[in-house]
Design a protein around this motif. Structure first.
Motif, PDB file in Angstrom:
ATOM      1  N   LEU A 100       0.825  -1.203   0.000  1.00 36.89           N
ATOM      2  CA  LEU A 100       0.000   0.000   0.000  1.00 36.89           C
ATOM      3  C   LEU A 100       0.864   1.259   0.000  1.00 36.89           C
ATOM      4  O   LEU A 100       0.592   2.208  -0.740  1.00 36.89           O
ATOM      5  CB  LEU A 100      -0.932  -0.010   1.220  1.00 36.89           C
ATOM      6  CG  LEU A 100      -2.093   0.991   1.192  1.00 36.89           C
ATOM      7  CD1 LEU A 100      -3.017   0.720   0.009  1.00 36.89           C
ATOM      8  CD2 LEU A 100      -2.880   0.926   2.497  1.00 36.89           C
ATOM      9  N   MET A 101       1.921   1.278   0.810  1.00 34.97           N
ATOM     10  CA  MET A 101       2.799   2.444   0.854  1.00 34.97           C
ATOM     11  C   MET A 101       3.597   2.588  -0.437  1.00 34.97           C
ATOM     12  O   MET A 101       3.797   3.705  -0.940  1.00 34.97           O
ATOM     13  CB  MET A 101       3.749   2.335   2.053  1.00 34.97           C
ATOM     14  CG  MET A 101       4.695   3.519   2.188  1.00 34.97           C
ATOM     15  SD  MET A 101       3.842   5.100   2.330  1.00 34.97           S
ATOM     16  CE  MET A 101       3.015   4.887   3.893  1.00 34.97           C
ATOM     17  N   ILE A 102       4.058   1.469  -0.994  1.00 32.71           N
ATOM     18  CA  ILE A 102       4.784   1.527  -2.260  1.00 32.71           C
ATOM     19  C   ILE A 102       3.870   2.075  -3.359  1.00 32.71           C
ATOM     20  O   ILE A 102       4.288   2.891  -4.195  1.00 32.71           O
ATOM     21  CB  ILE A 102       5.305   0.128  -2.647  1.00 32.71           C
ATOM     22  CG1 ILE A 102       6.290  -0.380  -1.582  1.00 32.71           C
ATOM     23  CG2 ILE A 102       5.978   0.173  -4.012  1.00 32.71           C
ATOM     24  CD1 ILE A 102       7.491   0.497  -1.359  1.00 32.71           C
ATOM     25  N   CYS A 103       2.617   1.644  -3.351  1.00 29.45           N
ATOM     26  CA  CYS A 103       1.640   2.147  -4.319  1.00 29.45           C
ATOM     27  C   CYS A 103       1.425   3.647  -4.148  1.00 29.45           C
ATOM     28  O   CYS A 103       1.348   4.398  -5.122  1.00 29.45           O
ATOM     29  CB  CYS A 103       0.323   1.390  -4.156  1.00 29.45           C
ATOM     30  SG  CYS A 103      -0.971   1.879  -5.324  1.00 29.45           S
ATOM     31  N   HIS A 104       1.337   4.095  -2.902  1.00 27.71           N
ATOM     32  CA  HIS A 104       1.171   5.519  -2.607  1.00 27.71           C
ATOM     33  C   HIS A 104       2.330   6.332  -3.172  1.00 27.71           C
ATOM     34  O   HIS A 104       2.139   7.371  -3.819  1.00 27.71           O
ATOM     35  CB  HIS A 104       1.074   5.718  -1.093  1.00 27.71           C
ATOM     36  CG  HIS A 104       1.169   7.143  -0.655  1.00 27.71           C
ATOM     37  ND1 HIS A 104       2.366   7.745  -0.315  1.00 27.71           N
ATOM     38  CD2 HIS A 104       0.217   8.098  -0.501  1.00 27.71           C
ATOM     39  CE1 HIS A 104       2.150   8.996   0.024  1.00 27.71           C
ATOM     40  NE2 HIS A 104       0.857   9.237  -0.074  1.00 27.71           N
ATOM     41  N   ALA A 106       4.470   5.443  -5.584  1.00 31.10           N
ATOM     42  CA  ALA A 106       4.511   5.359  -7.042  1.00 31.10           C
ATOM     43  C   ALA A 106       3.475   6.283  -7.683  1.00 31.10           C
ATOM     44  O   ALA A 106       3.764   6.980  -8.673  1.00 31.10           O
ATOM     45  CB  ALA A 106       4.280   3.913  -7.482  1.00 31.10           C
ATOM     46  N   LEU A 107       2.266   6.310  -7.131  1.00 27.87           N
ATOM     47  CA  LEU A 107       1.226   7.191  -7.652  1.00 27.87           C
ATOM     48  C   LEU A 107       1.615   8.661  -7.493  1.00 27.87           C
ATOM     49  O   LEU A 107       1.378   9.475  -8.397  1.00 27.87           O
ATOM     50  CB  LEU A 107      -0.097   6.929  -6.930  1.00 27.87           C
ATOM     51  CG  LEU A 107      -0.845   5.651  -7.304  1.00 27.87           C
ATOM     52  CD1 LEU A 107      -2.012   5.421  -6.350  1.00 27.87           C
ATOM     53  CD2 LEU A 107      -1.346   5.719  -8.745  1.00 27.87           C
ATOM     54  N   SER A 108       2.217   8.997  -6.350  1.00 25.37           N
ATOM     55  CA  SER A 108       2.645  10.373  -6.106  1.00 25.37           C
ATOM     56  C   SER A 108       3.692  10.804  -7.122  1.00 25.37           C
ATOM     57  O   SER A 108       3.619  11.908  -7.689  1.00 25.37           O
ATOM     58  CB  SER A 108       3.206  10.508  -4.686  1.00 25.37           C
ATOM     59  OG  SER A 108       2.232  10.180  -3.721  1.00 25.37           O
ATOM     60  N   ILE A 109       4.669   9.939  -7.362  1.00 27.19           N
ATOM     61  CA  ILE A 109       5.730  10.259  -8.309  1.00 27.19           C
ATOM     62  C   ILE A 109       5.159  10.429  -9.719  1.00 27.19           C
ATOM     63  O   ILE A 109       5.478  11.400 -10.421  1.00 27.19           O
ATOM     64  CB  ILE A 109       6.810   9.164  -8.288  1.00 27.19           C
ATOM     65  CG1 ILE A 109       7.580   9.225  -6.962  1.00 27.19           C
ATOM     66  CG2 ILE A 109       7.784   9.323  -9.469  1.00 27.19           C
ATOM     67  CD1 ILE A 109       8.545   8.076  -6.759  1.00 27.19           C
ATOM     68  N   CYS A 110       4.313   9.516 -10.136  1.00 27.01           N
ATOM     69  CA  CYS A 110       3.713   9.598 -11.472  1.00 27.01           C
ATOM     70  C   CYS A 110       2.891  10.869 -11.635  1.00 27.01           C
ATOM     71  O   CYS A 110       2.970  11.552 -12.669  1.00 27.01           O
ATOM     72  CB  CYS A 110       2.833   8.377 -11.729  1.00 27.01           C
ATOM     73  SG  CYS A 110       3.754   6.842 -11.937  1.00 27.01           S
ATOM     74  N   GLY A 111       2.101  11.208 -10.629  1.00 30.12           N
ATOM     75  CA  GLY A 111       1.272  12.400 -10.708  1.00 30.12           C
ATOM     76  C   GLY A 111       2.101  13.670 -10.838  1.00 30.12           C
ATOM     77  O   GLY A 111       1.791  14.545 -11.663  1.00 30.12           O
ATOM     78  N   VAL A 202      -6.198   4.710  -1.948  1.00 30.17           N
ATOM     79  CA  VAL A 202      -5.078   4.358  -1.065  1.00 30.17           C
ATOM     80  C   VAL A 202      -5.310   4.934   0.324  1.00 30.17           C
ATOM     81  O   VAL A 202      -5.054   4.274   1.343  1.00 30.17           O
ATOM     82  CB  VAL A 202      -3.746   4.850  -1.649  1.00 30.17           C
ATOM     83  CG1 VAL A 202      -2.612   4.720  -0.631  1.00 30.17           C
ATOM     84  CG2 VAL A 202      -3.387   4.070  -2.914  1.00 30.17           C
ATOM     85  N   SER A 203      -5.804   6.173   0.381  1.00 30.80           N
ATOM     86  CA  SER A 203      -6.104   6.794   1.671  1.00 30.80           C
ATOM     87  C   SER A 203      -7.167   6.001   2.424  1.00 30.80           C
ATOM     88  O   SER A 203      -7.100   5.863   3.651  1.00 30.80           O
ATOM     89  CB  SER A 203      -6.581   8.242   1.471  1.00 30.80           C
ATOM     90  OG  SER A 203      -5.552   9.053   0.962  1.00 30.80           O
TER      91      SER A 203
END
Length: 244
Positions: A100-104, A106-111, A202-203
Protein backbone atom coordinates in the motif's frame (compact mmCIF):
# COMPACT_ATOMS: atom_id res chain seq x y z
CA UNK A 1 12.05 20.95 -18.90
CA UNK A 2 15.83 21.02 -18.42
CA UNK A 3 15.37 23.52 -15.59
CA UNK A 4 12.73 21.32 -13.97
CA UNK A 5 14.94 18.22 -14.26
CA UNK A 6 17.82 20.12 -12.64
CA UNK A 7 15.56 21.18 -9.76
CA UNK A 8 14.39 17.61 -9.19
CA UNK A 9 17.95 16.25 -9.20
CA UNK A 10 19.04 19.02 -6.84
CA UNK A 11 16.14 18.22 -4.51
CA UNK A 12 17.07 14.52 -4.52
CA UNK A 13 20.69 15.37 -3.68
CA UNK A 14 19.56 17.64 -0.82
CA UNK A 15 17.45 14.90 0.77
CA UNK A 16 20.25 12.36 0.28
CA UNK A 17 22.72 14.75 1.88
CA UNK A 18 20.42 15.33 4.84
CA UNK A 19 20.00 11.61 5.31
CA UNK A 20 23.77 11.04 5.15
CA UNK A 21 24.33 13.82 7.67
CA UNK A 22 21.75 12.44 10.08
CA UNK A 23 23.16 8.93 9.69
CA UNK A 24 26.72 10.11 10.47
CA UNK A 25 25.53 11.93 13.60
CA UNK A 26 23.32 9.06 14.75
CA UNK A 27 25.37 5.95 14.04
CA UNK A 28 24.20 4.47 17.32
CA UNK A 29 20.64 4.62 15.93
CA UNK A 30 18.99 2.57 13.22
CA UNK A 31 18.88 3.71 9.58
CA UNK A 32 15.13 4.23 10.01
CA UNK A 33 15.82 6.91 12.64
CA UNK A 34 17.75 9.01 10.11
CA UNK A 35 15.20 8.37 7.35
CA UNK A 36 12.34 9.46 9.59
CA UNK A 37 14.20 12.66 10.48
CA UNK A 38 14.31 13.45 6.77
CA UNK A 39 10.63 12.52 6.47
CA UNK A 40 9.78 14.81 9.39
CA UNK A 41 11.64 17.74 7.81
CA UNK A 42 9.95 17.15 4.47
CA UNK A 43 6.53 16.87 6.11
CA UNK A 44 6.92 20.17 7.95
CA UNK A 45 8.33 22.10 4.98
CA UNK A 46 5.86 20.77 2.43
CA UNK A 47 2.84 21.14 4.71
CA UNK A 48 3.53 24.84 5.26
CA UNK A 49 4.46 25.50 1.62
CA UNK A 50 1.54 23.60 0.08
CA UNK A 51 -0.83 25.12 2.64
CA UNK A 52 0.38 28.60 1.69
CA UNK A 53 -0.21 27.85 -1.98
CA UNK A 54 -3.69 26.39 -1.39
CA UNK A 55 -4.96 28.98 1.09
CA UNK A 56 -3.12 32.18 0.17
CA UNK A 57 -1.18 32.19 -3.10
CA UNK A 58 -3.76 30.24 -5.10
CA UNK A 59 -5.41 29.36 -7.32
CA UNK A 60 -8.17 27.66 -5.35
CA UNK A 61 -8.14 23.94 -6.27
CA UNK A 62 -11.88 23.38 -5.89
CA UNK A 63 -12.68 25.89 -8.65
CA UNK A 64 -9.50 26.06 -10.75
CA UNK A 65 -8.48 22.45 -11.25
CA UNK A 66 -6.50 22.07 -14.47
CA UNK A 67 -5.06 25.58 -14.32
CA UNK A 68 -1.53 26.32 -15.63
CA UNK A 69 1.24 25.70 -13.10
CA UNK A 70 2.63 28.66 -11.20
CA UNK A 71 6.34 29.09 -10.44
CA UNK A 72 5.77 28.35 -6.75
CA UNK A 73 3.79 25.21 -7.55
CA UNK A 74 6.59 23.98 -9.82
CA UNK A 75 9.10 24.60 -7.03
CA UNK A 76 6.99 22.56 -4.61
CA UNK A 77 6.51 19.73 -7.12
CA UNK A 78 10.27 19.50 -7.74
CA UNK A 79 11.07 19.58 -4.03
CA UNK A 80 8.52 16.88 -3.22
CA UNK A 81 9.32 14.74 -6.26
CA UNK A 82 12.97 14.58 -5.21
CA UNK A 83 11.93 13.49 -1.73
CA UNK A 84 9.55 10.78 -2.94
CA UNK A 85 12.22 9.35 -5.24
CA UNK A 86 14.59 9.22 -2.26
CA UNK A 87 12.02 7.70 0.10
CA UNK A 88 10.76 5.12 -2.41
CA UNK A 89 14.35 4.04 -3.09
CA UNK A 90 15.02 3.77 0.64
CA UNK A 91 11.86 1.72 1.23
CA UNK A 92 12.68 -0.67 -1.61
CA UNK A 93 16.31 -1.05 -0.52
CA UNK A 94 15.45 -1.80 3.12
CA UNK A 95 12.17 -3.55 2.26
CA UNK A 96 10.55 -1.56 5.05
CA UNK A 97 7.04 -0.89 3.71
CA UNK A 98 4.10 -2.87 2.39
CA UNK A 99 2.43 -2.78 -0.98
CA UNK A 100 0.00 0.00 0.00
CA UNK A 101 2.80 2.44 0.85
CA UNK A 102 4.78 1.53 -2.26
CA UNK A 103 1.64 2.15 -4.32
CA UNK A 104 1.17 5.52 -2.61
CA UNK A 105 4.74 6.58 -3.44
CA UNK A 106 4.51 5.36 -7.04
CA UNK A 107 1.23 7.19 -7.65
CA UNK A 108 2.65 10.37 -6.11
CA UNK A 109 5.73 10.26 -8.31
CA UNK A 110 3.71 9.60 -11.47
CA UNK A 111 1.27 12.40 -10.71
CA UNK A 112 3.99 14.98 -10.12
CA UNK A 113 5.92 13.94 -13.23
CA UNK A 114 2.78 14.31 -15.36
CA UNK A 115 1.90 17.80 -14.12
CA UNK A 116 5.51 18.97 -14.51
CA UNK A 117 5.68 17.65 -18.06
CA UNK A 118 2.28 19.03 -19.09
CA UNK A 119 2.65 22.34 -17.28
CA UNK A 120 -0.92 22.20 -15.90
CA UNK A 121 -2.92 20.75 -12.98
CA UNK A 122 -0.34 21.37 -10.26
CA UNK A 123 -3.18 23.16 -8.46
CA UNK A 124 -5.08 19.98 -7.64
CA UNK A 125 -1.94 17.88 -7.06
CA UNK A 126 -0.69 20.51 -4.60
CA UNK A 127 -4.00 20.24 -2.74
CA UNK A 128 -3.63 16.46 -2.58
CA UNK A 129 -0.11 16.89 -1.18
CA UNK A 130 -1.39 19.31 1.46
CA UNK A 131 -4.14 17.07 2.83
CA UNK A 132 -1.83 14.04 2.66
CA UNK A 133 1.27 15.53 4.29
CA UNK A 134 -0.40 17.51 7.07
CA UNK A 135 -0.63 14.37 9.24
CA UNK A 136 2.93 13.23 8.52
CA UNK A 137 4.74 15.28 11.22
CA UNK A 138 2.39 13.85 13.87
CA UNK A 139 3.02 10.34 12.62
CA UNK A 140 6.77 10.83 12.85
CA UNK A 141 6.45 12.44 16.29
CA UNK A 142 4.56 9.36 17.45
CA UNK A 143 7.33 7.08 16.18
CA UNK A 144 10.09 9.12 17.86
CA UNK A 145 8.18 9.22 21.14
CA UNK A 146 7.84 5.46 20.97
CA UNK A 147 11.56 4.99 20.28
CA UNK A 148 12.54 7.29 23.16
CA UNK A 149 10.18 5.58 25.62
CA UNK A 150 7.97 8.66 26.02
CA UNK A 151 4.89 7.49 24.19
CA UNK A 152 2.78 5.93 26.95
CA UNK A 153 1.68 9.17 28.62
CA UNK A 154 -0.61 12.13 28.03
CA UNK A 155 1.68 13.54 25.32
CA UNK A 156 1.35 10.34 23.32
CA UNK A 157 -2.43 10.48 23.73
CA UNK A 158 -2.53 14.07 22.43
CA UNK A 159 -0.41 13.17 19.40
CA UNK A 160 -2.63 10.18 18.63
CA UNK A 161 -5.81 12.24 18.97
CA UNK A 162 -4.52 15.00 16.70
CA UNK A 163 -3.30 12.48 14.14
CA UNK A 164 -6.60 10.60 13.91
CA UNK A 165 -8.62 13.85 13.86
CA UNK A 166 -6.52 15.42 11.11
CA UNK A 167 -6.49 12.21 9.11
CA UNK A 168 -10.28 11.94 9.13
CA UNK A 169 -10.89 15.67 8.62
CA UNK A 170 -8.24 16.50 6.04
CA UNK A 171 -7.29 13.32 4.22
CA UNK A 172 -10.71 11.66 4.12
CA UNK A 173 -13.27 14.52 4.16
CA UNK A 174 -11.05 17.12 2.50
CA UNK A 175 -9.69 14.53 0.11
CA UNK A 176 -13.19 13.55 -1.01
CA UNK A 177 -13.94 17.21 -1.72
CA UNK A 178 -10.80 17.51 -3.85
CA UNK A 179 -11.54 14.29 -5.74
CA UNK A 180 -15.03 15.54 -6.57
CA UNK A 181 -13.72 18.86 -7.92
CA UNK A 182 -11.09 17.10 -10.03
CA UNK A 183 -13.49 14.52 -11.46
CA UNK A 184 -16.00 17.16 -12.60
CA UNK A 185 -13.32 19.57 -13.88
CA UNK A 186 -13.41 19.88 -17.70
CA UNK A 187 -9.74 20.94 -17.77
CA UNK A 188 -8.16 18.03 -15.89
CA UNK A 189 -7.08 15.19 -18.19
CA UNK A 190 -8.54 11.74 -17.58
CA UNK A 191 -5.25 10.14 -16.46
CA UNK A 192 -4.91 12.66 -13.63
CA UNK A 193 -8.53 12.18 -12.66
CA UNK A 194 -7.86 8.46 -12.38
CA UNK A 195 -4.64 9.09 -10.46
CA UNK A 196 -6.31 11.37 -7.91
CA UNK A 197 -9.09 8.84 -7.44
CA UNK A 198 -6.52 6.06 -6.99
CA UNK A 199 -4.72 8.14 -4.36
CA UNK A 200 -7.99 8.54 -2.48
CA UNK A 201 -8.55 4.78 -2.58
CA UNK A 202 -5.08 4.36 -1.07
CA UNK A 203 -6.10 6.79 1.67
CA UNK A 204 -9.17 4.65 2.34
CA UNK A 205 -6.83 1.68 2.69
CA UNK A 206 -4.82 3.61 5.27
CA UNK A 207 -8.10 4.56 6.95
CA UNK A 208 -8.79 0.93 7.77
CA UNK A 209 -5.45 0.74 9.59
CA UNK A 210 -6.08 4.02 11.41
CA UNK A 211 -9.56 2.96 12.55
CA UNK A 212 -8.19 -0.38 13.71
CA UNK A 213 -5.51 1.41 15.70
CA UNK A 214 -8.05 3.82 17.23
CA UNK A 215 -10.26 0.93 18.29
CA UNK A 216 -7.35 -0.90 19.91
CA UNK A 217 -6.26 2.30 21.65
CA UNK A 218 -9.74 2.84 23.11
CA UNK A 219 -9.94 -0.76 24.32
CA UNK A 220 -6.55 -0.46 26.02
CA UNK A 221 -7.61 2.76 27.73
CA UNK A 222 -10.82 1.08 28.86
CA UNK A 223 -8.87 -1.93 30.11
CA UNK A 224 -6.49 0.36 32.01
CA UNK A 225 -9.40 2.18 33.62
CA UNK A 226 -11.11 -1.08 34.62
CA UNK A 227 -7.94 -2.54 36.10
CA UNK A 228 -6.75 0.65 37.79
CA UNK A 229 -5.88 -0.05 41.38
CA UNK A 230 -5.85 -3.81 40.88
CA UNK A 231 -2.24 -4.09 39.80
CA UNK A 232 -3.11 -4.59 36.12
CA UNK A 233 -0.84 -3.05 33.51
CA UNK A 234 -1.78 -1.11 30.42
CA UNK A 235 -0.89 -3.23 27.39
CA UNK A 236 1.75 -1.56 25.24
CA UNK A 237 1.02 -0.37 21.71
CA UNK A 238 3.55 -1.25 19.07
CA UNK A 239 3.90 2.41 18.18
CA UNK A 240 3.68 1.89 14.44
CA UNK A 241 1.19 3.23 11.96
CA UNK A 242 1.36 3.45 8.15
CA UNK A 243 3.06 6.71 6.92
CA UNK A 244 0.40 9.09 5.31
Amino acid sequence: MVSIAVQVVFSLLVWLSLYSGFWCRNKHRTAEWSCRLVTLMHGLIVTFLSGYIVLIDGPWPLTHAGSPNTALQVCLMCLTLGYFIFDLSWCLYFNSEGELMICHHALSICGMVIVLVLGVSATEINAVIFVSEITNPLLQARWFLREMGRYHNSLGDVVDFLFVTLFLGMRIVGGAWIVHSVVISPKTIWILKGGVLAMYLVSLGFLLNVLGFARRKMWKKYFAWKTEGTGGELPKSNGHLPAC
